[in-house]
Design an enzyme around this catalytic site. Structure first.
Site, mmCIF file in Angstrom:
data_model
loop_
_atom_site.group_PDB
_atom_site.id
_atom_site.type_symbol
_atom_site.label_atom_id
_atom_site.label_comp_id
_atom_site.label_asym_id
_atom_site.label_seq_id
_atom_site.Cartn_x
_atom_site.Cartn_y
_atom_site.Cartn_z
ATOM 1 N N ASP A 111 12.349 60.335 -31.519
ATOM 2 C CA ASP A 111 11.276 59.484 -31.899
ATOM 3 C C ASP A 111 11.849 58.111 -32.097
ATOM 4 O O ASP A 111 13.041 58.023 -32.305
ATOM 5 C CB ASP A 111 10.684 59.698 -33.403
ATOM 6 C CG ASP A 111 11.728 59.719 -34.218
ATOM 7 O OD1 ASP A 111 11.983 58.949 -34.934
ATOM 8 O OD2 ASP A 111 12.289 61.119 -34.454
ATOM 9 N N ASP A 146 3.324 58.853 -40.756
ATOM 10 C CA ASP A 146 4.837 58.909 -41.332
ATOM 11 C C ASP A 146 4.428 58.468 -42.767
ATOM 12 O O ASP A 146 4.403 57.249 -42.945
ATOM 13 C CB ASP A 146 5.490 58.079 -40.684
ATOM 14 C CG ASP A 146 6.775 57.947 -41.132
ATOM 15 O OD1 ASP A 146 7.384 58.469 -42.173
ATOM 16 O OD2 ASP A 146 7.699 57.011 -40.535
ATOM 17 N N GLU A 177 6.622 58.659 -46.289
ATOM 18 C CA GLU A 177 7.976 58.995 -46.907
ATOM 19 C C GLU A 177 8.335 57.779 -47.985
ATOM 20 O O GLU A 177 7.399 57.124 -48.415
ATOM 21 C CB GLU A 177 8.711 59.063 -45.595
ATOM 22 C CG GLU A 177 9.044 57.742 -45.081
ATOM 23 C CD GLU A 177 10.188 57.865 -43.731
ATOM 24 O OE1 GLU A 177 11.148 57.997 -44.140
ATOM 25 O OE2 GLU A 177 9.898 57.622 -42.628
#
Length: 282
Positions: free
Chosen positions: A84, A173, A175
């Site tokens: 990634d 994503d 986080e």
């Protein structure tokens, strides 16, 4: 009058110089800017938009030592290597990555509703052009704007999906917050609602259930280890070690696992290349 014109010209020139040397980030007004935390700055995040998947694991605050980032799991025929990338990596040598066995890749497309990756075209199209199965991801900033607006922004700036067998569904994503409190100021139930709203909007727009990228610690801390998504959304777990460890949220298995950032963010897909293609096809 001459003095006013001269002053105005000087101001315009100064503004032009500022624009010329500004980095390739989306415009954010001063009262919307948030200063990255010390840990985020250590990970190379110097302004809003610089965040990337696994940024916390690049620092000691993320409990990732140099020894751990060198740790590699055992590679088998039933696991498929991927990477990634974000603007953090700049232009990627995709031919070299293909030669190293990488067969799939995710590229950061957006963050919040204020940033698009200036390297997105080189990274997203470059991986596709060498034969990889590619996808895009969105770095969520729940403290900045609504889940619906962020999902819309992502789809409008590279996060869409097509059933061509080489495009993976967009990834959320979610986080550690690089700009403030760990959970972005949300309660556990509030965070679950935000995530659910984003995922529902993404599915409405694309027809796909988005994978969720997170860590066991963050998910437990900020969602109360919610089990609301383990039957619908593939898990992409981040853990820099020789095993993925305990999985969060009742997921019975991981679909993707980010296991190191050395020398680039490497991941394993929990299946051979036919399973990667199956996720792409939907």
């Amino acid at each position: 009058m001459k003095k006013s014109v001269s002053t105005a010209c000087a101001t315009i020139a100064a503004l032009a110089l500022t624009v010329a040397v500004a980095p390739a980030h989306a415009t954010t007004t001063d009262n919307q800017r948030e200063r990255p935390t010390k840990a985020a700055q250590q990970a190379g995040i110097h302004q809003m938009g610089d965040a990337y998947a696994g940024w916390r694991s690049h620092t000691d605050a993320g409990r990732a030592s140099a020894a751990l980032t060198r740790t590699s799991p055992t590679l088998t025929a039933t696991k498929t290597l991927g990477i990634d990338v974000s603007a953090y990596q700049g232009n990627v040598n995709w031919s070299s990555q293909w030669g190293a066995g990488v067969r799939w890749a995710y590229t950061k497309a957006t963050e919040g509703t204020y940033y698009t990756n200036a390297y997105f075209a080189q990274q997203y199209n470059g991986s596709y052009n060498v034969g990889m199965i590619r996808g895009a991801y969105h770095f969520a900033n729940p403290g900045y704007s609504s889940a619906t607006s962020q999902a819309d922004y992502f789809v409008s700036h590279g996060g869409g999906w097509s059933r061509d067998g080489k495009t993976l569904p967009g990834m959320l994503d979610i986080e550690y917050n690089p700009y403030g409190s760990t959970c972005y100021g949300y309660s556990k139930s509030g965070m679950v609602t935000w995530i659910k709203t984003w995922l529902n909007e993404y599915k409405r727009l694309t027809g796909r259930d988005a994978p969720i990228y997170t860590t066991t610690d963050w998910w437990s801390t900020c969602t109360g280890n919610s089990t609301a998504f383990n039957q619908t959304n593939p898990l992409w777990i981040a853990r820099y070690a020789s095993s993925p460890g305990t999985l969060p949220g009742g997921w019975p298995y991981y679909t993707m696992w980010q296991y190191t950032s050395s020398p680039i963010d490497k991941n394993l897909f929990n299946g051979d290349i036919t399973r990667v293609r199956a996720l792409a096809y939907g």
